[in-house]
Design an enzyme around this catalytic site. Structure first.
Site, PDB file in Angstrom:
ATOM      1  N   LYS A  23       2.800   1.576  -3.563  1.00  0.00           N
ATOM      2  CA  LYS A  23       2.073   1.622  -4.326  1.00  0.00           C
ATOM      3  C   LYS A  23       1.489   3.383  -4.751  1.00  0.00           C
ATOM      4  O   LYS A  23       1.354   3.854  -5.501  1.00  0.00           O
ATOM      5  CB  LYS A  23       0.499   0.640  -4.420  1.00  0.00           C
ATOM      6  CG  LYS A  23      -0.508   1.344  -5.354  1.00  0.00           C
ATOM      7  CD  LYS A  23      -1.799   0.345  -4.716  1.00  0.00           C
ATOM      8  CE  LYS A  23      -2.273   0.792  -3.446  1.00  0.00           C
ATOM      9  NZ  LYS A  23      -3.437   1.726  -3.525  1.00  0.00           N
ATOM     10  N   GLU A  72       1.377  -1.374  -0.067  1.00  0.00           N
ATOM     11  CA  GLU A  72      -0.397  -0.340  -0.131  1.00  0.00           C
ATOM     12  C   GLU A  72       1.129   0.898  -0.640  1.00  0.00           C
ATOM     13  O   GLU A  72       0.414   2.450  -0.780  1.00  0.00           O
ATOM     14  CB  GLU A  72      -1.155   0.246   1.071  1.00  0.00           C
ATOM     15  CG  GLU A  72      -1.389   1.000   1.126  1.00  0.00           C
ATOM     16  CD  GLU A  72      -2.671   0.821   0.537  1.00  0.00           C
ATOM     17  OE1 GLU A  72      -3.426   1.969   0.081  1.00  0.00           O
ATOM     18  OE2 GLU A  72      -3.558  -0.304  -0.507  1.00  0.00           O
TER      19      GLU A  72
END
Length: 197
Positions: A41, A38
């Site tokens: 990204k 996460e």
């Protein structure tokens, strides 16, 4: 193209025999994978969007530091940062800076549902760690994950609720716990005779 990731810091440590080995910690791999995926990204998306017209994308720096009690992982990008009025919402479920994905996608969307950062912080806090964001609007963001190094300090932190604890919850002065970071400590009622009314 995507920005390069530069990893620095304490990726190697000495074991009990004095031999250098890779850094390790007691943490569920799927949780750690979700948290780091996460953060990478988000940093990559912000960097690519901010520097879309540039021929060179700045690196994303990852700093790993192992202390006596914590392993800290800082992910730093130059993705333009997050305005402070938005930073307050970054850990709210269903909030996203990405466009909302199609309800009938042809491929799996990577962003836009608004659960990535809140779930990542929940995973970190579940074993007495944390996830914080430090953003400089107009420049970039530092995301820092704190994880416990010692297994006896990283036990599950679970809310307890059963018939016995019901009395405690009804009569105790309200306090914040890991499930409600927005708890302000104020109550709309009054505390009299051992309970809130």
């Amino acid at each position: 193209s995507a920005p390069e990731i530069e990893i620095k810091g304490q990726t190697m440590v000495k074991n009990a025999k004095g031999k250098k080995v890779g850094l390790s910690l007691a943490y569920p791999p799927p949780h750690l994978y979700h948290i780091l995926f996460e953060l990478f990204k988000n940093s990559m998306r912000a960097t690519v969007e901010t520097h879309a017209k540039s021929q060179h994308l700045p690196e994303i720096e990852v700093l790993v530091a192992k202390g006596e009690h914590d392993v800290s992982i800082r992910v730093s990008d130059q993705g333009g940062g997050i305005p402070r009025h938005i930073t307050d919402h970054m850990f709210h479920y269903l909030f996203s800076t990405a466009p909302r994905p199609s309800m009938t996608p042809t491929k799996a969307p990577l962003a836009g549902y608004g659960y990535g950062l809140p779930l990542s912080r929940l995973y970190a806090r579940y074993f007495h760690g944390d996830l914080i964001l430090n953003s400089l609007d107009g420049y970039g963001t530092d995301a820092v994950v704190y994880l416990r190094t010692m297994t006896h300090e990283s036990v599950e932190l679970l809310p307890v609720f059963n018939k016995t604890s019901t009395k405690q919850y009804k009569s105790a002065i309200p306090t914040a716990d890991w499930t409600d970071p927005s708890f302000s400590g104020s109550s709309s009622g009054t505390f009299t005779k051992g309970h809130w009314t």
